[in-house]
Scaffold this motif. Structure first.
Motif, mmCIF file in Angstrom:
data_model
loop_
_atom_site.group_PDB
_atom_site.id
_atom_site.type_symbol
_atom_site.label_atom_id
_atom_site.label_comp_id
_atom_site.label_asym_id
_atom_site.label_seq_id
_atom_site.Cartn_x
_atom_site.Cartn_y
_atom_site.Cartn_z
ATOM 1 N N VAL A 174 55.879 -2.670 -19.396
ATOM 2 C CA VAL A 174 56.803 -1.691 -18.839
ATOM 3 C C VAL A 174 57.277 -2.222 -17.487
ATOM 4 C CG1 VAL A 174 57.020 0.680 -17.991
ATOM 5 C CG2 VAL A 174 55.570 0.188 -19.972
ATOM 6 N N TYR A 175 58.571 -2.085 -17.211
ATOM 7 C CA TYR A 175 59.141 -2.627 -15.978
ATOM 8 C C TYR A 175 59.924 -1.570 -15.217
ATOM 9 C CZ TYR A 175 58.078 -7.110 -18.120
ATOM 10 O OH TYR A 175 57.427 -8.164 -18.693
ATOM 11 N N ILE A 176 59.979 -1.760 -13.903
ATOM 12 C CA ILE A 176 60.887 -0.978 -13.066
ATOM 13 C C ILE A 176 61.769 -1.983 -12.322
ATOM 14 C CG2 ILE A 176 59.333 0.998 -12.816
ATOM 15 C CD1 ILE A 176 58.638 -0.064 -9.985
ATOM 16 N N SER A 177 62.937 -1.542 -11.910
ATOM 17 C CA SER A 177 63.866 -2.429 -11.206
ATOM 18 C C SER A 177 63.453 -2.623 -9.758
ATOM 19 C CB SER A 177 65.278 -1.850 -11.229
ATOM 20 O OG SER A 177 65.793 -1.886 -12.526
ATOM 21 N N ALA A 182 71.606 -9.146 -11.016
ATOM 22 C CA ALA A 182 70.774 -8.190 -11.738
ATOM 23 C C ALA A 182 69.422 -8.115 -11.031
ATOM 24 C CB ALA A 182 70.580 -8.628 -13.181
ATOM 25 N N PRO A 183 68.900 -6.902 -10.821
ATOM 26 C CA PRO A 183 67.605 -6.799 -10.133
ATOM 27 C C PRO A 183 66.484 -7.368 -10.996
ATOM 28 C CG PRO A 183 68.316 -4.651 -10.921
ATOM 29 C CD PRO A 183 69.437 -5.599 -11.187
ATOM 30 N N VAL A 235 67.988 -4.355 -4.817
ATOM 31 C CA VAL A 235 69.118 -5.271 -4.950
ATOM 32 C C VAL A 235 68.954 -6.437 -3.987
ATOM 33 C CG1 VAL A 235 71.625 -5.498 -4.665
ATOM 34 C CG2 VAL A 235 70.665 -3.438 -5.695
ATOM 35 N N ASP A 236 69.238 -7.638 -4.476
ATOM 36 C CA ASP A 236 69.163 -8.843 -3.650
ATOM 37 C C ASP A 236 70.513 -9.544 -3.706
ATOM 38 O OD1 ASP A 236 68.652 -11.220 -2.355
ATOM 39 O OD2 ASP A 236 67.061 -11.862 -3.704
ATOM 40 N N PRO A 237 71.264 -9.551 -2.595
ATOM 41 C CA PRO A 237 72.561 -10.234 -2.613
ATOM 42 C C PRO A 237 72.420 -11.751 -2.646
ATOM 43 C CG PRO A 237 72.119 -9.401 -0.422
ATOM 44 C CD PRO A 237 71.006 -8.908 -1.315
ATOM 45 N N GLY A 238 71.189 -12.262 -2.598
ATOM 46 C CA GLY A 238 70.974 -13.692 -2.724
ATOM 47 C C GLY A 238 70.918 -14.453 -1.415
#
Length: 145
Positions: free
Chosen positions: A49-52, A34-35, A55-58
Motif C-alpha cells: 500500500v502506498y501514499i503519495s 509524479a510524486p 511534490v518535488d519540482p526537481g
C-alpha cells in the motif's frame, strides 16, 4: 484545446506584483513530476500500500537562452537575490510586437537565480543556462488573473 509553445515567457516581478519579461528563452524545465509512492504497508495488508510523497519540482529549474552579453549582464544583476519569477504562457501580438499576458496560464514562485555560459561546439548557437532554485511552492493561475 491544444496549443504550441510559441509565446512562452520567463518573467520577473519588478515590484508591486508587476511582472516583465526577463529574457527570451529557448527551453523551459519541467515544473514538477509524479510524486514518489511512499510504502505504507502493514503486516495486515494483503499487498503493498502506498501514499503519495510531497511534490518535488526537481531542484533548480534550468532554462536555456541564446547568449547575449547584455542579457547575461542583466541576469547577473539578479544572482543571489530571492525574487519572484514566473513562466507565462500566452501573449498578444500587435504591429509585430508580442506582449506577454499569461492568457494560457501563469506559474509563479520565489527563488534565487544563477546564470552561466553553456558549452560550445562547431556549427552551434552560443547559449547560456539560467537556473532558478525555487524557495516557494509553484502556484498556477488560470488566464489573465
Amino acid at each position: 484545446m491544444a496549443s504550441n509553445t510559441f509565446k512562452t515567457f520567463l518573467m520577473n516581478d519588478t515590484g508591486d506584483s508587476t511582472f516583465e519579461k526577463l529574457v527570451d528563452v529557448k527551453e523551459t524545465p519541467d515544473l514538477g513530476s509524479a510524486p514518489e509512492g511512499l510504502d505504507a504497508t502493514t503486516l495486515s495488508d494483503p499487498m503493498k500500500v502506498y501514499i503519495s510523497d510531497i511534490v518535488d519540482p526537481g531542484g533548480t529549474l534550468e532554462f536555456t537562452a541564446n547568449y547575449d552579453p547584455e542579457d547575461y549582464a542583466k541576469l547577473q544583476g539578479h544572482v543571489g537575490k530571492k525574487e519572484k519569477y514566473a513562466i507565462w504562457l500566452g501573449g498578444k501580438e500587435s504591429g509585430g510586437t508580442i506582449t506577454p499576458d499569461g492568457s494560457l496560464g501563469k506559474f509563479s514562485f520565489e527563488g534565487e537565480l544563477s546564470v552561466w555560459l553553456k558549452s560550445s561546439s562547431v556549427s552551434a548557437v552560443r547559449e547560456m543556462g539560467i537556473g532558478i532554485t525555487p524557495s516557494t511552492q509553484i502556484e498556477f493561475s488560470k488566464g489573465t488573473e
